[in-house]
Design a protein around this motif. Structure first.
Motif, PDB file in Angstrom:
ATOM      1  N   ALA A 116       7.631  29.581  57.469  1.00 37.49           N
ATOM      2  CA  ALA A 116       7.981  30.877  58.047  1.00 37.49           C
ATOM      3  C   ALA A 116       7.660  30.887  59.543  1.00 37.49           C
ATOM      4  O   ALA A 116       8.423  31.442  60.348  1.00 37.49           O
ATOM      5  CB  ALA A 116       7.218  31.992  57.337  1.00 37.49           C
ATOM      6  N   HIS A 117       6.542  30.270  59.928  1.00 40.83           N
ATOM      7  CA  HIS A 117       6.197  30.175  61.337  1.00 40.83           C
ATOM      8  C   HIS A 117       7.231  29.354  62.104  1.00 40.83           C
ATOM      9  O   HIS A 117       7.638  29.725  63.211  1.00 40.83           O
ATOM     10  CB  HIS A 117       4.812  29.527  61.506  1.00 40.83           C
ATOM     11  CG  HIS A 117       3.676  30.461  61.237  1.00 40.83           C
ATOM     12  ND1 HIS A 117       2.467  30.021  60.753  1.00 40.83           N
ATOM     13  CD2 HIS A 117       3.555  31.798  61.381  1.00 40.83           C
ATOM     14  CE1 HIS A 117       1.654  31.066  60.612  1.00 40.83           C
ATOM     15  NE2 HIS A 117       2.296  32.142  60.986  1.00 40.83           N
ATOM     16  N   LEU A 118       7.658  28.249  61.522  1.00 36.98           N
ATOM     17  CA  LEU A 118       8.654  27.412  62.186  1.00 36.98           C
ATOM     18  C   LEU A 118       9.975  28.156  62.351  1.00 36.98           C
ATOM     19  O   LEU A 118      10.565  28.185  63.441  1.00 36.98           O
ATOM     20  CB  LEU A 118       8.871  26.116  61.398  1.00 36.98           C
ATOM     21  CG  LEU A 118       7.717  25.105  61.412  1.00 36.98           C
ATOM     22  CD1 LEU A 118       7.948  24.003  60.404  1.00 36.98           C
ATOM     23  CD2 LEU A 118       7.526  24.522  62.818  1.00 36.98           C
ATOM     24  N   LEU A 119      10.441  28.765  61.273  1.00 32.12           N
ATOM     25  CA  LEU A 119      11.713  29.484  61.319  1.00 32.12           C
ATOM     26  C   LEU A 119      11.629  30.661  62.294  1.00 32.12           C
ATOM     27  O   LEU A 119      12.523  30.866  63.128  1.00 32.12           O
ATOM     28  CB  LEU A 119      12.108  29.976  59.924  1.00 32.12           C
ATOM     29  CG  LEU A 119      13.401  30.807  59.850  1.00 32.12           C
ATOM     30  CD1 LEU A 119      14.595  29.994  60.349  1.00 32.12           C
ATOM     31  CD2 LEU A 119      13.635  31.299  58.423  1.00 32.12           C
ATOM     32  N   GLY A 120      10.551  31.446  62.194  1.00 31.71           N
ATOM     33  CA  GLY A 120      10.412  32.600  63.058  1.00 31.71           C
ATOM     34  C   GLY A 120      10.315  32.223  64.523  1.00 31.71           C
ATOM     35  O   GLY A 120      10.912  32.883  65.390  1.00 31.71           O
ATOM     36  N   THR A 121       9.576  31.156  64.828  1.00 33.50           N
ATOM     37  CA  THR A 121       9.464  30.700  66.214  1.00 33.50           C
ATOM     38  C   THR A 121      10.822  30.276  66.745  1.00 33.50           C
ATOM     39  O   THR A 121      11.229  30.661  67.847  1.00 33.50           O
ATOM     40  CB  THR A 121       8.466  29.531  66.311  1.00 33.50           C
ATOM     41  OG1 THR A 121       7.186  29.964  65.844  1.00 33.50           O
ATOM     42  CG2 THR A 121       8.336  29.048  67.742  1.00 33.50           C
ATOM     43  N   TRP A 122      11.540  29.495  65.957  1.00 32.42           N
ATOM     44  CA  TRP A 122      12.867  29.010  66.368  1.00 32.42           C
ATOM     45  C   TRP A 122      13.829  30.180  66.604  1.00 32.42           C
ATOM     46  O   TRP A 122      14.586  30.187  67.576  1.00 32.42           O
ATOM     47  CB  TRP A 122      13.413  28.077  65.287  1.00 32.42           C
ATOM     48  CG  TRP A 122      14.749  27.479  65.611  1.00 32.42           C
ATOM     49  CD1 TRP A 122      15.008  26.391  66.383  1.00 32.42           C
ATOM     50  CD2 TRP A 122      16.017  27.952  65.131  1.00 32.42           C
ATOM     51  NE1 TRP A 122      16.357  26.146  66.421  1.00 32.42           N
ATOM     52  CE2 TRP A 122      17.003  27.095  65.662  1.00 32.42           C
ATOM     53  CE3 TRP A 122      16.418  29.001  64.305  1.00 32.42           C
ATOM     54  CZ2 TRP A 122      18.357  27.254  65.404  1.00 32.42           C
ATOM     55  CZ3 TRP A 122      17.769  29.165  64.034  1.00 32.42           C
ATOM     56  CH2 TRP A 122      18.723  28.313  64.582  1.00 32.42           C
ATOM     57  N   MET A 123      13.768  31.192  65.758  1.00 36.84           N
ATOM     58  CA  MET A 123      14.668  32.341  65.887  1.00 36.84           C
ATOM     59  C   MET A 123      14.358  33.181  67.123  1.00 36.84           C
ATOM     60  O   MET A 123      15.240  33.893  67.636  1.00 36.84           O
ATOM     61  CB  MET A 123      14.589  33.208  64.631  1.00 36.84           C
ATOM     62  CG  MET A 123      15.187  32.559  63.397  1.00 36.84           C
ATOM     63  SD  MET A 123      15.036  33.587  61.905  1.00 36.84           S
ATOM     64  CE  MET A 123      16.105  34.969  62.358  1.00 36.84           C
ATOM     65  N   CYS A 124      13.140  33.125  67.614  1.00 33.21           N
ATOM     66  CA  CYS A 124      12.759  33.884  68.812  1.00 33.21           C
ATOM     67  C   CYS A 124      13.231  33.218  70.103  1.00 33.21           C
ATOM     68  O   CYS A 124      13.116  33.809  71.184  1.00 33.21           O
ATOM     69  CB  CYS A 124      11.252  34.071  68.865  1.00 33.21           C
ATOM     70  SG  CYS A 124      10.601  35.264  67.675  1.00 33.21           S
ATOM     71  N   LEU A 125      13.732  32.013  70.006  1.00 34.34           N
ATOM     72  CA  LEU A 125      14.164  31.274  71.185  1.00 34.34           C
ATOM     73  C   LEU A 125      15.631  31.550  71.492  1.00 34.34           C
ATOM     74  O   LEU A 125      16.433  31.838  70.590  1.00 34.34           O
ATOM     75  CB  LEU A 125      13.954  29.773  70.980  1.00 34.34           C
ATOM     76  CG  LEU A 125      12.538  29.321  70.609  1.00 34.34           C
ATOM     77  CD1 LEU A 125      12.515  27.812  70.395  1.00 34.34           C
ATOM     78  CD2 LEU A 125      11.534  29.741  71.675  1.00 34.34           C
ATOM     79  N   SER A 126      15.998  31.412  72.755  1.00 34.24           N
ATOM     80  CA  SER A 126      17.401  31.517  73.144  1.00 34.24           C
ATOM     81  C   SER A 126      18.148  30.264  72.680  1.00 34.24           C
ATOM     82  O   SER A 126      17.535  29.253  72.310  1.00 34.24           O
ATOM     83  CB  SER A 126      17.517  31.655  74.659  1.00 34.24           C
ATOM     84  OG  SER A 126      17.134  30.449  75.301  1.00 34.24           O
ATOM     85  N   LYS A 127      19.474  30.301  72.726  1.00 37.34           N
ATOM     86  CA  LYS A 127      20.274  29.140  72.324  1.00 37.34           C
ATOM     87  C   LYS A 127      19.934  27.927  73.183  1.00 37.34           C
ATOM     88  O   LYS A 127      19.833  26.807  72.681  1.00 37.34           O
ATOM     89  CB  LYS A 127      21.769  29.464  72.455  1.00 37.34           C
ATOM     90  CG  LYS A 127      22.275  30.529  71.497  1.00 37.34           C
ATOM     91  CD  LYS A 127      22.196  30.050  70.053  1.00 37.34           C
ATOM     92  CE  LYS A 127      22.782  31.090  69.105  1.00 37.34           C
ATOM     93  NZ  LYS A 127      22.656  30.671  67.683  1.00 37.34           N
ATOM     94  N   GLN A 128      19.760  28.167  74.475  1.00 38.25           N
ATOM     95  CA  GLN A 128      19.421  27.075  75.379  1.00 38.25           C
ATOM     96  C   GLN A 128      18.056  26.485  75.028  1.00 38.25           C
ATOM     97  O   GLN A 128      17.869  25.262  75.061  1.00 38.25           O
ATOM     98  CB  GLN A 128      19.435  27.586  76.820  1.00 38.25           C
ATOM     99  CG  GLN A 128      19.241  26.506  77.876  1.00 38.25           C
ATOM    100  CD  GLN A 128      19.180  27.066  79.279  1.00 38.25           C
ATOM    101  OE1 GLN A 128      18.855  28.239  79.476  1.00 38.25           O
ATOM    102  NE2 GLN A 128      19.482  26.246  80.281  1.00 38.25           N
ATOM    103  N   GLU A 129      17.104  27.351  74.684  1.00 40.30           N
ATOM    104  CA  GLU A 129      15.775  26.883  74.314  1.00 40.30           C
ATOM    105  C   GLU A 129      15.781  26.182  72.968  1.00 40.30           C
ATOM    106  O   GLU A 129      15.094  25.164  72.778  1.00 40.30           O
ATOM    107  CB  GLU A 129      14.811  28.074  74.301  1.00 40.30           C
ATOM    108  CG  GLU A 129      14.552  28.655  75.687  1.00 40.30           C
ATOM    109  CD  GLU A 129      13.867  30.009  75.641  1.00 40.30           C
ATOM    110  OE1 GLU A 129      13.366  30.445  76.690  1.00 40.30           O
ATOM    111  OE2 GLU A 129      13.838  30.639  74.561  1.00 40.30           O
ATOM    112  N   GLN A 130      16.558  26.706  72.013  1.00 44.68           N
ATOM    113  CA  GLN A 130      16.656  26.066  70.700  1.00 44.68           C
ATOM    114  C   GLN A 130      17.174  24.635  70.822  1.00 44.68           C
ATOM    115  O   GLN A 130      16.755  23.743  70.077  1.00 44.68           O
ATOM    116  CB  GLN A 130      17.569  26.876  69.794  1.00 44.68           C
ATOM    117  CG  GLN A 130      16.975  28.193  69.321  1.00 44.68           C
ATOM    118  CD  GLN A 130      17.958  29.031  68.526  1.00 44.68           C
ATOM    119  OE1 GLN A 130      19.157  28.727  68.470  1.00 44.68           O
ATOM    120  NE2 GLN A 130      17.459  30.105  67.915  1.00 44.68           N
ATOM    121  N   ALA A 131      18.053  24.415  71.795  1.00 42.49           N
ATOM    122  CA  ALA A 131      18.619  23.082  71.977  1.00 42.49           C
ATOM    123  C   ALA A 131      17.578  22.066  72.436  1.00 42.49           C
ATOM    124  O   ALA A 131      17.779  20.861  72.262  1.00 42.49           O
ATOM    125  CB  ALA A 131      19.765  23.142  72.989  1.00 42.49           C
TER     126      ALA A 131
END
Length: 475
Positions: A178-193
Motif C-alpha cells: 500500500a505504501h508503494l502504490l500510494g507513493t507512486w500514485m502521488c507522483l506526477s507522470k514525469q516523476e513516475q517515469a
C-alpha cells in the motif's frame, strides 16, 4: 573531468522515514566500490542532530559520513550540502555547505528553495565531475505533497540528474505494498517515469509468499519488485533512532547514557554499546543511578532545553547524587556545559542563560561563532582522532586537572568533561576509560569494526544488492 566510464546516478527514496534508505545507500556504495567503481554518496538535504565534521571543517550528516567510508572516499561537504539540525518542535539550525546560515534561519521554509537549490545543484555537479557514479539518498518520502513546491532532495533532484529511482518500503512494519502504490500514485507522470523499481526492506520469512503481491504491484504500476532485503542485525550507526533498550545487568559494567531532548551524536557511544561485557542503558526519566559504574551526558543541539528536562524529571538530582557517591560522570560537549555552574547567552544563541548541575566550577558563554573542526590530540603517548562541534567558550574558575586536553576538558574526582567528540572510537582511550571502571577485556579498533561490518553485510546481502545494481545497469 573524470575520464572513466560514467553511469547515471542511482537514487533511493523511502515510502516512509526509517524505511532503510541510509543503510541501503551505504551498502550499495560499498558493493560498487568493491567492484572497482569510483562511487560517491550524496544527499541534498538531511535533517538530523547527528553531524560529522569533514576535513575542511564543515558539518554533514553522520549517515553521509558513513556512506563516504563505505564508498572508500573521504567525506566532503559536497556529499550533504544542506543539513537541518532541529532545536525545537518547529525550528532547526540550517547548515549550508558545511556552515551555519544565519540568513536562512530567518526565512520562511518555502522561500528557502531559491537559495538552497543552487547549492544543491553545484554540489551534485562537482561530485559527478569527480566520480563514475553517485549513489543518492532521498529524505522522508517523495509523497509529501505539502512539501512538493520546496523540494530539493527527492524528485526535483532525481529529475535534475536523470537518476534511476528505487522506492524502498519497510515490509517489517506491514502495509508495504500500500505504501508503494500510494507513493507512486502521488507522483506526477514525469516523476513516475524516473521510478525503475521497488525494494522491500527488513523482510522476515519465506520470499515465495510474496509472489502474488509482487505480481499485483507490477500490474498496478508497471514497476517490478527488484530486490527483497532480509531483516539483518548489524552494528552500523543509526542516524536518527536510538533503539537500545537495555536494563541494568548484574556482572556487567553498567553505563547510564542520558538521552535528553535534542541529544546529539549518540552514535559516538556505539563502541561502548557493542563492547562485550559493557551494558549501556538509555536514561530518559529519573532512576537511582548509584548502582551504575558511570553516567554519560552526551552533546545536545539545545543545551538549555536538555538541562530543563533533567530538572523536570529529577534526573539532575540523580546525577548529582551519583557523582557524590563516587559514580563516574562524564559530560561530552553540551554535557560538559551542563556539568558546569552556568551558561551565559548574551547573543541569544539558545534564547536564554541557565544554571547547570555545578559539578564542575566552569562557566560557558555562547557566541555566534561555531567551532567545527577535526582534531588529532596527543594523549598518553597516543594520538586520538576526534572532532569538535559547538558554540561557546568555557572557562574554569578553579585550578582543576585537565581531562584529555588542557583547556578543552576538566575533571574533579570522578567527574570528567571534554569538548572532544569520538573519544570512544579510539581504541586506546576506550580501553583506558573502561578499565578505570573495573572492566576487563580487549577493545578493537572501531574503524576496523565498521569496515568489516560493511563488508560482512555486503557479503550476507550480496544477492539483493547485486539484483539492484544489475537492474540499474551498474555493472
Amino acid at each position: 573531468m573524470n575520464s572513466q566510464p560514467s553511469y547515471l546516478p542511482i537514487m533511493f527514496m523511502g515510502c516512509t522515514s526509517d524505511a532503510g534508505k541510509s543503510l541501503v545507500t551505504a551498502l550499495i556504495c560499498r558493493y560498487l566500490a568493491n567492484t572497482g567503481l569510483n562511487v560517491a554518496p550524496f544527499k541534498a538535504q538531511n535533517m538530523s542532530n547527528n553531524a560529522a565534521v569533514t576535513r575542511e571543517g564543515g558539518e554533514i550528516g553522520r549517515a553521509q559520513y558513513l556512506q563516504a567510508l563505505a564508498a572508500n572516499q573521504i567525506a566532503t561537504i559536497e556529499m550533504n550540502p544542506v543539513l537541518l539540525k532541529p532545536h525545537s518542535d518547529i525550528g532547526a539550525q540550517v547548515i549550508v555547505n558545511g556552515e551555519v546560515s544565519h540568513q536562512l534561519n530567518a526565512i520562511d521554509w518555502h522561500q528557502r528553495k531559491a537559495i538552497l537549490w543552487p547549492a544543491v545543484t553545484a554540489s551534485v555537479e562537482r561530485l559527478q565531475s569527480k566520480h563514475q557514479c553517485l549513489v543518492i539518498e532521498g529524505a522522508g518520502s517523495p509523497a509529501e505533497v505539502n512539501l512538493r513546491k520546496s523540494d530539493i532532495v527527492n524528485m526535483e533532484l532525481a529529475l535534475h540528474v536523470d537518476a534511476s529511482v528505487y522506492l524502498i518500503a519497510d515490509i517489517d512494519r506491514g502495509g508495504a505494498y500500500a505504501h508503494l502504490l500510494g507513493t507512486w500514485m502521488c507522483l506526477s507522470k514525469q516523476e513516475q517515469a524516473r521510478v525503475k523499481g521497488y525494494v522491500l526492506n527488513k523482510f522476515r520469512g519465506e520470499q515465495a509468499l510474496l509472489e502474488d503481491a509482487n505480481h499485483w504491484i507490477l500490474e498496478k504500476t508497471g514497476i517490478p519488485i527488484v530486490a527483497v532485503v532480509p531483516w539483518t542485525k548489524h552494528q552500523l550507526p543509526e542516524e536518527d533512532n536510538f533503539f537500545h533498550r537495555n536494563q541494568w545487568q548484574a556482572g556487567a559494567t553498567n553505563i547510564a547514557l542520558v538521552v535528553y531532548p535534542y541529544a546529539s551524536n549518540l552514535d559516538e557511544f556505539d563502541p561502548l554499546i557493542y563492547q562485550s561485557g559493557v551494558n549501556v542503558v538509555p536514561m530518559r526519566e529519573w532512576q537511582d543511578l548509584s548502582q551504575y559504574d558511570a553516567v554519560i551526558l552526551p552533546g545536545s543541539k539545545h543545551v538549555a532545553e536538555s538541562c530543563k528536562h533533567l530538572l523536570s524529571t529529577g534526573l539532575d538530582k540523580a546525577i548529582i547524587d551519583a557523582a557524590h557517591t563516587g559514580v563516574r560522570v562524564l559530560g561530552i560537549c553540551g554535557g560538559l556545559q551542563i556539568l558546569g555552574d552556568k551558561v551565559l547567552d548574551p547573543q541569544h544563541i539558545e534564547g536564554e542563560q541557565f544554571s547547570g548541575l555545578s559539578l564542575l566550577p566552569i562557566t560557558t558563554e555562547y557566541d555566534s561563532n561555531k567551532v567545527t573542526i577535526q582534531r588529532k590530540v596527543d594523549w598518553a603517548g597516543e594520538q586520538l582522532n576526534c572532532y569538535e562541534i559547538h558554540h561557546g567558550k568555557t572557562q574554569c574558575t578553579e585550578n582543576l586537572a585537565p581531562f584529555v586536553e588542557v583547556n578543552n576538558g576538566w575533571q574533579h574526582g570522578q567527574v570528567q568533561s571534554s569538548y572532544l567528540h569520538d573519544l570512544f572510537t579510539n581504541k586506546s582511550f576506550r580501553q583506558h576509560w573502561l578499565e578505570g571502571l573495573g572492566w576487563r577485556g580487549q577493545c578493537e579498533d572501531w574503524q576496523d569494526v565498521i569496515d568489516k561490518e560493511l563488508d560482512r553485510l555486503c557479503e550476507q546481502l550480496a544477492e539483493p544488492l547485486k539484483q539492484i545494481c544489475e537492474h540499474a545497469k551498474l555493472n
